[in-house]
Design an enzyme around this catalytic site. Structure first.
Site, mmCIF file in Angstrom:
data_model
loop_
_atom_site.group_PDB
_atom_site.id
_atom_site.type_symbol
_atom_site.label_atom_id
_atom_site.label_comp_id
_atom_site.label_asym_id
_atom_site.label_seq_id
_atom_site.Cartn_x
_atom_site.Cartn_y
_atom_site.Cartn_z
ATOM 1 N N HIS A 107 0.837 -1.199 0.000
ATOM 2 C CA HIS A 107 0.000 0.000 0.000
ATOM 3 C C HIS A 107 0.865 1.238 0.000
ATOM 4 C CE1 HIS A 107 0.794 -1.265 4.139
ATOM 5 N NE2 HIS A 107 0.817 0.014 4.446
ATOM 6 N N HIS A 109 0.825 5.301 1.229
ATOM 7 C CA HIS A 109 0.210 6.302 2.096
ATOM 8 C C HIS A 109 0.254 7.653 1.381
ATOM 9 C CE1 HIS A 109 0.798 3.944 5.972
ATOM 10 N NE2 HIS A 109 1.706 3.358 5.214
HETATM 11 P P1 5GP Z 1 2.200 0.227 7.187
HETATM 12 O O1 5GP Z 1 2.738 0.364 8.573
HETATM 13 O O2 5GP Z 1 2.015 -1.217 6.844
HETATM 14 O O3 5GP Z 1 2.930 1.002 6.146
HETATM 15 O O4 5GP Z 1 0.769 0.917 7.208
HETATM 16 C C1 5GP Z 1 -0.383 0.305 7.642
HETATM 17 C C2 5GP Z 1 -1.393 1.390 7.854
HETATM 18 O O5 5GP Z 1 -2.658 0.788 8.016
HETATM 19 C C3 5GP Z 1 -1.140 2.245 9.092
HETATM 20 O O6 5GP Z 1 -1.010 3.605 8.710
HETATM 21 C C4 5GP Z 1 -2.366 2.011 9.955
HETATM 22 O O7 5GP Z 1 -2.791 3.172 10.615
HETATM 23 C C5 5GP Z 1 -3.382 1.515 8.974
HETATM 24 N N1 5GP Z 1 -4.354 0.599 9.520
HETATM 25 C C6 5GP Z 1 -4.132 -0.420 10.388
HETATM 26 N N2 5GP Z 1 -5.276 -1.082 10.646
HETATM 27 C C7 5GP Z 1 -6.232 -0.468 9.904
HETATM 28 C C8 5GP Z 1 -7.638 -0.714 9.734
HETATM 29 O O8 5GP Z 1 -8.235 -1.614 10.320
HETATM 30 N N3 5GP Z 1 -8.301 0.126 8.884
HETATM 31 C C9 5GP Z 1 -7.680 1.137 8.226
HETATM 32 N N4 5GP Z 1 -8.420 1.902 7.429
HETATM 33 N N5 5GP Z 1 -6.359 1.389 8.361
HETATM 34 C C10 5GP Z 1 -5.650 0.592 9.188
#
Ligand code: 5GP
Length: 145
Positions: A107, A109
């Site tokens: 993903h 951001h």
């Molecule tokens: P990563 O750390 O993998 O780059 O980002 C994961 C993102 O997913 C984080 O920014 C976190 O806030 C978001 N996130 C985690 N759980 C959920 C969820 O249940 N729903 C949504 N919409 N975002 C989530």
């Protein structure tokens, strides 16, 4: 989670894509989904994922799916800019646990930035109010080209 390994079909974004847990959607088509981060690092923090690829990270995604995903990131970022008028935009994308990744479905951001507002730390933001996220998603969706 290292950079290499099997895709977990029960990761949280896979569940969102299957509609098993709720999300606040900004827009979607057959290939991508843009939805609000429920722990936003700034107002208007959006996540964009591929609906067709099971890549866990940037190293794994098929070129065609990546092309569609990055086009979706740009389309969404343009709408965020028009809707919220940030002074800047931070795009973030983490790979592997050691790289800061916490959800292992690739993903991007999109994080709006303002010079006088501190961005919350990755993994340190409180959960947002669902109604506020819905309102932001609607404002962003209204500006999609
Ligand atoms: P990563 O750390 O993998 O780059 O980002 C994961 C993102 O997913 C984080 O920014 C976190 O806030 C978001 N996130 C985690 N759980 C959920 C969820 O249940 N729903 C949504 N919409 N975002 C989530």
């Amino acid at each position: 989670m290292s950079l290499h390994g099997a895709y977990d079909p029960d990761n949280i974004f896979a569940k969102i894509l299957r509609g098993e847990i709720p999300s606040v959607k900004v827009w979607e088509d057959d290939d991508v989904l843009a939805f609000m981060d429920v722990f936003p690092q700034s107002e208007g923090h959006v996540l964009v994922v591929s609906k067709t690829s099971q890549a866990r990270n940037l190293l794994e995604i098929e070129p065609e799916a990546l092309t569609k995903l990055t086009a979706a990131v740009q389309r969404t970022a343009r709408a965020v800019e028009k809707a919220l008028k940030p002074e800047g935009l931070s795009l973030m994308q983490f790979n592997g646990e050691a790289g800061g990744q916490t959800v292992f479905h690739l993903h991007f951001h999109i994080i709006p930035r303002w010079a006088d507002r501190q961005m919350k730390g990755h993994g340190h933001a409180p959960m947002a109010d669902a109604e506020q996220l819905q309102a932001l998603a609607a404002r962003i969706a209204a500006e999609l080209d």
